[in-house]
Design a protein around this motif. Structure first.
Motif, short mmCIF file in Angstrom:
data_model
loop_
_atom_site.label_atom_id
_atom_site.label_comp_id
_atom_site.label_asym_id
_atom_site.label_seq_id
_atom_site.Cartn_x
_atom_site.Cartn_y
_atom_site.Cartn_z
N ARG A 132 0.84 -1.35 0.18
CA ARG A 132 -0.06 -0.22 -0.07
C ARG A 132 0.91 0.98 -0.34
O ARG A 132 0.33 2.21 -0.37
CB ARG A 132 -1.04 -0.23 1.63
CG ARG A 132 -1.80 -1.10 1.17
CD ARG A 132 -3.44 -0.53 2.00
NE ARG A 132 -2.63 -0.87 3.65
CZ ARG A 132 -2.68 -1.69 4.09
NH1 ARG A 132 -2.91 -3.28 3.68
NH2 ARG A 132 -2.35 -2.16 5.68
N LYS B 70 -4.60 7.24 -0.11
CA LYS B 70 -4.76 6.10 0.18
C LYS B 70 -4.73 5.09 -0.71
O LYS B 70 -5.66 5.20 -2.31
CB LYS B 70 -6.59 6.03 0.88
CG LYS B 70 -6.12 7.36 1.80
CD LYS B 70 -7.61 7.29 2.75
CE LYS B 70 -7.16 8.59 4.19
NZ LYS B 70 -8.60 8.96 4.99
N VAL C 202 -7.36 1.97 -1.20
CA VAL C 202 -8.44 1.29 -0.49
C VAL C 202 -8.98 0.16 -1.66
O VAL C 202 -8.88 0.72 -2.81
CB VAL C 202 -10.23 2.22 -0.39
CG1 VAL C 202 -10.94 1.54 -0.35
CG2 VAL C 202 -9.28 3.49 0.20
N ASP C 203 -8.74 -1.23 -1.25
CA ASP C 203 -9.76 -2.67 -2.03
C ASP C 203 -8.15 -2.88 -3.23
O ASP C 203 -8.77 -2.86 -3.89
CB ASP C 203 -10.85 -2.19 -2.48
CG ASP C 203 -11.65 -2.80 -1.33
OD1 ASP C 203 -11.42 -3.19 -0.33
OD2 ASP C 203 -12.93 -2.29 -0.87
N GLU D 102 -7.27 6.11 -4.34
CA GLU D 102 -7.88 7.12 -3.87
C GLU D 102 -7.30 8.17 -3.66
O GLU D 102 -6.58 8.54 -2.73
CB GLU D 102 -8.86 7.04 -2.40
CG GLU D 102 -9.97 5.77 -3.26
CD GLU D 102 -11.31 5.65 -2.23
OE1 GLU D 102 -11.24 6.55 -1.15
OE2 GLU D 102 -11.78 4.27 -2.93
#
Length: 216
Positions: free
Chosen positions: A48, A93, A95-96, A100
């Protein structure tokens, strides 16, 4: 191919056949080259972070013509890319597995001057946008006119366009022609102003933001 350091009797560096020559603790040593190297699997947390870092780097790098002006404090060390990534990393970020971006918080500059006041879209048609802003006492510094720098960033993060020193800040308006790449998308618009040859962030503003949807 290995490279001899001190002639035929000296050590060598690099790979030759199945052996590798290296310098270790002031000694020339030879070791076998592994048949395969195990790659450590990245943890989800590391992945991430790498994805966020990559997205920030792409944003700043693609807008480099403006970022070089906006992140001017370390211009001598040519470190605008690092400064831009650091300024934007917290606004991205994952996300999944999807990137984003907090579009209103993205930054193209870290200047100390106030942002452009009430930066907005006043008129819109199928072919153009009219961008306007209010007068600011800082638009003329030391007798020099500040210039507006503008970025158009598409909502899918696949297209951006830079407009460098397009108009004087005191003109209070800029007519933007809509290209085919902009049509049918939500557009995120960023602007800041600076002196034409700003050398410190004392003569650069913070980033202003607005948005609109281009009429298809």
């Amino acid at each position: 191919m290995g490279v001899l350091r001190k002639g035929i009797l000296g050590g060598f560096s690099g790979k030759t056949g199945s052996v590798v020559g290296v310098r270790y603790r002031n000694n020339d040593i030879i070791r076998s080259h592994p048949e395969w190297i195990k790659k450590k699997r990245r943890s989800p947390r590391v992945k991430r972070h790498c994805d966020r870092f990559g997205a920030a780097a792409r944003f700043v790098s693609n807008a480099r013509s403006l970022a070089r002006i906006g992140f001017v404090e370390n211009r001598a060390s040519r470190n605008f890319l690092n400064d831009g990534i650091a300024a934007n990393l917290s606004n991205i970020k994952v996300v999944d597995g999807q990137i984003e971006m907090d579009f209103p918080q993205l930054k193209l500059s870290q200047g100390k001057l106030p942002i452009i006041d009430r930066f907005r879209v006043e008129e819109q048609s199928t072919e153009r946008l009219l961008l306007v802003w209010d007068r600011n006492d800082n638009f003329n510094i030391d007798g020099e006119a500040c210039m507006i720098h503008l970025l158009v960033y598409r909502d899918d993060m696949c297209y951006l366009k830079c407009y460098r020193s397009k108009v004087k800040a005191s003109d209070l308006r800029f007519e933007l022609s809509l290209t085919d790449d902009m049509q049918g998308h939500k557009l995120h618009l960023y602007a800041f102003y600076s002196l034409p040859d700003a050398q410190t962030n004392d003569h650069i503003s913070a980033t202003s933001y607005t948005h609109c949807s281009a009429i298809p």
